[in-house]
Design a protein around this motif. Structure first.
Motif, PDB file in Angstrom:
ATOM      1  N   GLU A   1       0.827  -1.204   0.000  1.00  0.00           N
ATOM      2  CA  GLU A   1       0.000   0.000   0.000  1.00  0.00           C
ATOM      3  C   GLU A   1       0.865   1.259   0.000  1.00  0.00           C
ATOM      4  O   GLU A   1       0.544   2.237  -0.677  1.00  0.00           O
ATOM      5  CB  GLU A   1      -0.958  -0.007   1.191  1.00  0.00           C
TER       6      GLU A   1
ATOM      7  N   VAL B   1     -15.609  -8.635  -0.513  1.00  0.00           N
ATOM      8  CA  VAL B   1     -14.367  -7.861  -0.565  1.00  0.00           C
ATOM      9  C   VAL B   1     -14.285  -7.226  -1.956  1.00  0.00           C
ATOM     10  O   VAL B   1     -14.112  -7.918  -2.950  1.00  0.00           O
ATOM     11  CB  VAL B   1     -13.121  -8.726  -0.286  1.00  0.00           C
ATOM     12  N   TRP B   2     -14.434  -5.923  -1.952  1.00  0.00           N
ATOM     13  CA  TRP B   2     -14.633  -5.194  -3.190  1.00  0.00           C
ATOM     14  C   TRP B   2     -13.562  -5.476  -4.253  1.00  0.00           C
ATOM     15  O   TRP B   2     -13.858  -5.640  -5.422  1.00  0.00           O
ATOM     16  CB  TRP B   2     -14.688  -3.690  -2.872  1.00  0.00           C
ATOM     17  N   PHE B   3     -12.314  -5.541  -3.837  1.00  0.00           N
ATOM     18  CA  PHE B   3     -11.259  -5.667  -4.855  1.00  0.00           C
ATOM     19  C   PHE B   3     -10.884  -7.111  -5.186  1.00  0.00           C
ATOM     20  O   PHE B   3     -10.108  -7.353  -6.102  1.00  0.00           O
ATOM     21  CB  PHE B   3     -10.009  -4.871  -4.463  1.00  0.00           C
TER      22      PHE B   3
ATOM     23  N   ASP C   1       1.896   2.354  -3.313  1.00  0.00           N
ATOM     24  CA  ASP C   1       0.741   2.502  -4.193  1.00  0.00           C
ATOM     25  C   ASP C   1       0.643   1.385  -5.240  1.00  0.00           C
ATOM     26  O   ASP C   1       0.365   1.637  -6.407  1.00  0.00           O
ATOM     27  CB  ASP C   1       0.755   3.883  -4.868  1.00  0.00           C
TER      28      ASP C   1
ATOM     29  N   TYR D   1      -7.285  -2.917   3.772  1.00  0.00           N
ATOM     30  CA  TYR D   1      -6.406  -2.161   2.873  1.00  0.00           C
ATOM     31  C   TYR D   1      -7.172  -1.707   1.643  1.00  0.00           C
ATOM     32  O   TYR D   1      -8.294  -2.123   1.427  1.00  0.00           O
ATOM     33  CB  TYR D   1      -5.208  -3.021   2.473  1.00  0.00           C
ATOM     34  N   GLU D   2      -6.523  -0.844   0.862  1.00  0.00           N
ATOM     35  CA  GLU D   2      -7.168  -0.373  -0.357  1.00  0.00           C
ATOM     36  C   GLU D   2      -6.381  -0.803  -1.582  1.00  0.00           C
ATOM     37  O   GLU D   2      -5.370  -0.194  -1.922  1.00  0.00           O
ATOM     38  CB  GLU D   2      -7.254   1.157  -0.355  1.00  0.00           C
ATOM     39  N   PHE D   3      -6.822  -1.869  -2.205  1.00  0.00           N
ATOM     40  CA  PHE D   3      -6.246  -2.242  -3.487  1.00  0.00           C
ATOM     41  C   PHE D   3      -7.311  -2.070  -4.560  1.00  0.00           C
ATOM     42  O   PHE D   3      -8.485  -1.885  -4.248  1.00  0.00           O
ATOM     43  CB  PHE D   3      -5.749  -3.691  -3.438  1.00  0.00           C
ATOM     44  N   HIS D   4      -6.902  -2.106  -5.834  1.00  0.00           N
ATOM     45  CA  HIS D   4      -7.880  -1.983  -6.915  1.00  0.00           C
ATOM     46  C   HIS D   4      -8.279  -3.337  -7.478  1.00  0.00           C
ATOM     47  O   HIS D   4      -9.358  -3.497  -8.014  1.00  0.00           O
ATOM     48  CB  HIS D   4      -7.332  -1.111  -8.048  1.00  0.00           C
ATOM     49  N   TYR D   5      -7.349  -4.274  -7.404  1.00  0.00           N
ATOM     50  CA  TYR D   5      -7.620  -5.600  -7.960  1.00  0.00           C
ATOM     51  C   TYR D   5      -6.771  -6.621  -7.216  1.00  0.00           C
ATOM     52  O   TYR D   5      -5.563  -6.455  -7.084  1.00  0.00           O
ATOM     53  CB  TYR D   5      -7.263  -5.634  -9.455  1.00  0.00           C
TER      54      TYR D   5
ATOM     55  N   ARG E   1      -1.400  -1.321  -6.821  1.00  0.00           N
ATOM     56  CA  ARG E   1      -2.855  -1.426  -6.863  1.00  0.00           C
ATOM     57  C   ARG E   1      -3.355  -2.821  -7.196  1.00  0.00           C
ATOM     58  O   ARG E   1      -4.498  -3.156  -6.927  1.00  0.00           O
ATOM     59  CB  ARG E   1      -3.403  -0.427  -7.880  1.00  0.00           C
ATOM     60  N   GLU E   2      -2.508  -3.614  -7.829  1.00  0.00           N
ATOM     61  CA  GLU E   2      -2.946  -4.948  -8.251  1.00  0.00           C
ATOM     62  C   GLU E   2      -2.070  -5.997  -7.582  1.00  0.00           C
ATOM     63  O   GLU E   2      -0.848  -5.891  -7.602  1.00  0.00           O
ATOM     64  CB  GLU E   2      -2.876  -5.064  -9.774  1.00  0.00           C
TER      65      GLU E   2
END
Lengths: 332, 359, 71
Positions: free
Chosen positions: B121, B178-180, B124, B151-155, B126-127
């Protein structure tokens, strides 16, 4: 500091911000559809908004650079959640409501206007988010463009007259096209051809004012993104496919239309520049068509049009250029 | 004389040692041509006043016209029209992100998992791909999922081994909640199948939240690195990246099952353990970064291959384990014969296979 | 996105609507609750992000990609 007005769901803004982060530049992104920032105080020297997440306060007049991508300042940002819900539910007198709404509008305009005047670098214009299609036609014609001849019809009898006058005609919406949805369906209108067969047995009667224009037999369309002084264009070939031959937004998924990196000719560039200058706009997306005889027709300018697809089709890296402009006021 | 023929911006071409190829990136088609026509395409691209004279010297006129017709018929090229100018597209690649993707391998030691996520993270990333090699019980699995959800990931994709402790509904629930996390792959399954996670919403358009892929094969660290036509990329962004960078390692940072930071978990070289070294330091290391720049033009054999712009790479399993510029071991294509063969039965590869424990 | 379906109205049937409403395209929308599962607000990026079903590029090659050819 850079201020960006946008929406929560605006992809190009995300990419521009990634570039700003790479260059380590401070920015604030104001989404008109969220409640992150809330107005705290205004006086002659400052316009203070509070970031409700971090509790940090920002003076919008510290910004040297501003980009109006979309959106603006919402009621929620001016009122906060608590006052907004009272304002929406408890103010019953329509006169009072109207008056309060106008107070908010004046406040909103004051803030945006002051922020813009205070910044040395500006991109986009909140006053010009939506241009009038027919006024633009007239302006484009004045600036040397060919424009499809148009007629606004108010009676069924005039449909045939328009067909006789223009040959083939297409119907368009006078303002934005229809885009609405019911419970489970979404509806769209596009530019459509009107044929003689449509008018057979039509009873004479008054109709809602309808814009039709001469149909241009196009060889291809051009979408041209304007940024400060430069044009970044793609040519879109949709002619071989009846699904998209009138309006390329009805995108064909199976055999996608070719999108080609393209440089508009100097005369078109000059004409477009003089339109942008007259409007006082330093960015926008123009749609043009090229007919079989190489004539360039002007279709429209969208001041807040999407530029992501032009950027990737032409590998123009427009998001990076926007970021560089916001930081330096030029492209170096 | 200019001939006003322009190659489409969506088309790239490439010569190989035995043949050339035209790649239609949008319609996903390959057209094989003789290398002499690659020269013609280069001349079309240059579009100078002498282009046509030069072309005629290379290819007889009737054949040249036939080639032009072929290009136009397949909309790979077109005769310029209109008052403006068609511009050959620039193929440079640049993105605002330093890290593109990451891999975490986990066997039985979970101790560095959280540290690794926070390091990803911080830079940055993201995947992310998480590969779980051992049989987890339900609580362990749920704990891993709960932690990553902070945590905040995109994929994120999770690769795991089929076992009886984690029920299928649980896998589905992860994709729902889990959104991502949109792809979960289960190795050692009975069948090969891909199941979309779709909720029945009656009269609405159904959308897929993600997929669960059941794979018969087993999950093995040294099972990575296979290259075939199926790993070709059609994305213009990936192709531009490939032209100047290593298609697999560029922007990648990985943590192996012992917590060592590497370009890829399958590689021997590590840049320190995550317990004591930060990703930031590793990303600033020239040796680590250097591998990102090994494009196909620098790799033996691959540099002669017509597929090099669309192909993926592997620097972990090599034909010659001692030469970082050697061809990927697990590629069965020979550009000198233009034939695909099973790499694993190639006797010339035996020695390298034994080095990697593949035989 | 789902394929667009065309609803055509004869000009006579338009009633008071403008002519460009004679051809209206429509498609089924998604259930808002399902759609919301695809969208997430990120405070880190201060934007809504759309869930991605695919990585930007293949992350590793442990799987036999021929199975995914249809994708």
């Amino acid at each position: 500091m850079i201020i960006i007005f946008s929406h929560q769901f605006e992809y190009s803004t995300n990419v521009v911000i990634d570039w700003l982060k790479k260059y380590n530049v401070n920015y604030i992104r104001i989404n008109s559809d969220e409640n992150r920032y809330k107005l705290k105080e205004i006086d002659e020297e400052k316009i203070i908004f509070c970031d409700m997440f971090t509790k940090k306060e920002y003076n919008f007049l510290d910004a040297h650079s501003v980009w109006y991508r979309r959106g603006g300042i919402s009621d929620r940002m001016l009122l906060g959640d608590d006052i907004l819900s009272e304002y929406e539910t408890n103010v019953c007198d329509p006169e009072v409501k109207k008056n309060l709404a106008s107070q908010l509008d004046y406040l909103r305009k004051y803030i945006i206007n002051k922020v813009f005047r205070n910044c040395s670098v500006k991109l986009g214009d909140p006053e010009l988010r939506d241009l009038n299609r027919m006024m633009l036609y007239d302006l484009a014609k004045k600036k040397g463009f060919l424009v499809p001849n148009y007629t606004v019809l108010t009676h069924t009898d005039s449909i045939n007259c328009a067909l006789k006058k223009h040959g083939a005609i297409v119907s368009k919406s006078i303002a934005n096209g229809l885009y609405h949805h019911t419970l489970n369906k979404r509806y769209y209108t596009y530019t459509e051809q009107i044929n003689e067969i449509d008018t057979i047995d039509l009873k004479p009667k008054n109709i809602f004012p309808s814009l039709v224009s001469e149909k241009i037999e196009k060889t291809f369309e051009i979408r041209s993104f304007f940024l400060i002084k430069e044009f970044y264009s793609v040519a879109i070939f949709s002619q071989n496919d009846s699904q998209t031959s009138v309006d390329y937004r009805k995108y064909n998924k199976k055999i996608p239309n070719r999108q080609e990196a393209y440089i508009i000719d100097d005369k078109t560039k000059y004409n477009l520049l003089s339109i942008y200058n007259e409007l006082g706009l330093n960015t926008g997306s123009a749609d043009l068509i090229i007919d079989a005889d190489n004539n360039v027709y002007f279709l429209e300018i969208n001041p807040v049009g999407q530029f992501g697809s032009v950027s990737s089709a032409g590998n123009y890296k427009l998001e990076k250029k926007v970021a560089q402009y916001l930081i330096h006021g030029d492209f170096n | 004389m200019k001939n006003n023929l322009h190659l489409s911006s969506e088309v790239i071409f490439n010569s190989g040692i035995t043949r050339g190829v035209i790649i239609d990136t949008i319609r996903r088609e390959l057209f094989y041509i003789d290398n002499s026509f690659i020269r013609i395409l280069e001349l079309i691209e240059k579009d100078s006043n002498e282009s046509f004279e030069k072309m005629v010297k290379l290819v007889p006129l009737p054949e040249l016209h036939k080639f032009f017709d072929f290009l136009v018929e397949n909309e790979l090229a077109f005769y310029s029209k209109g008052p403006g100018e068609f511009k050959r597209i620039d193929t440079s690649w640049e993105i605002p992100l330093e890290v593109i993707n990451g891999i975490i391998d986990i066997d039985t030691d979970f101790s560095f998992y959280e540290k690794a996520l926070s390091e990803f993270e911080k830079v940055d990333c993201r995947e992310l791909q998480i590969r779980l090699f051992s049989d987890l019980d339900l609580t362990e699995f749920q704990k891993l999922v709960t932690i990553i959800n902070q945590y905040e990931f995109h994929y994120v994709e999770i690769h795991l081994v089929k076992n009886s402790y984690i029920p299928e509904e649980e896998i589905r629930r992860v994709i729902e909640n889990v959104w991502f996390v949109t792809n979960i792959l289960i190795y050692g399954s009975e069948d090969n199948k891909i199941v979309r996670v779709i909720n029945d919403t009656g009269d609405y358009f159904q959308i897929s939240l993600g997929t669960i892929s059941y794979l018969k094969q087993s999950l093995k660290q040294n099972g990575c690195g296979s290259i075939s036509q199926h790993t070709f990329t059609w994305s213009k962004d990936n192709i531009r990246e490939n032209i100047s960078h290593n298609s697999c390692l560029n922007g990648k940072i990985s943590v192996d099952r012992s917590g060592y930071i590497k370009n890829c978990p399958s590689m021997a070289k590590n840049f320190g353990n995550i317990a004591s070294v930060s990703f930031r330091d590793v990303l600033n290391n020239n040796e680590f970064r250097g591998l990102w720049l090994i494009n196909k033009d620098k790799i033996n054999i691959c540099k002669f291959c017509e597929y090099r712009k669309i192909c993926t790479d592997c620097r972990a399993y090599l034909d010659n384990p001692d030469d970082i510029y050697s061809k990927p071991l697990k590629c069965g294509y020979d550009p000198f014969t233009a034939r695909w063969e099973d790499w694993s039965t190639n006797p010339l590869k035996l020695k390298a296979m034994s080095v990697y424990g593949l035989v | 996105m789902e394929k667009l379906t065309l609803e055509e109205k004869k000009l006579d049937e338009l009633g008071m609507l403008p002519i460009n409403h004679s051809r209206i395209y429509s498609n089924l929308v998604t259930d808002i609750n399902e759609e919301n599962k695809l969208i997430r607000y990120s405070s880190k990026y201060n934007t809504d992000l759309l869930r991605s079903g695919k990585p930007r590029k293949i992350i590793s090659k442990t799987i036999n990609y021929s199975l995914f050819d249809e994708e």
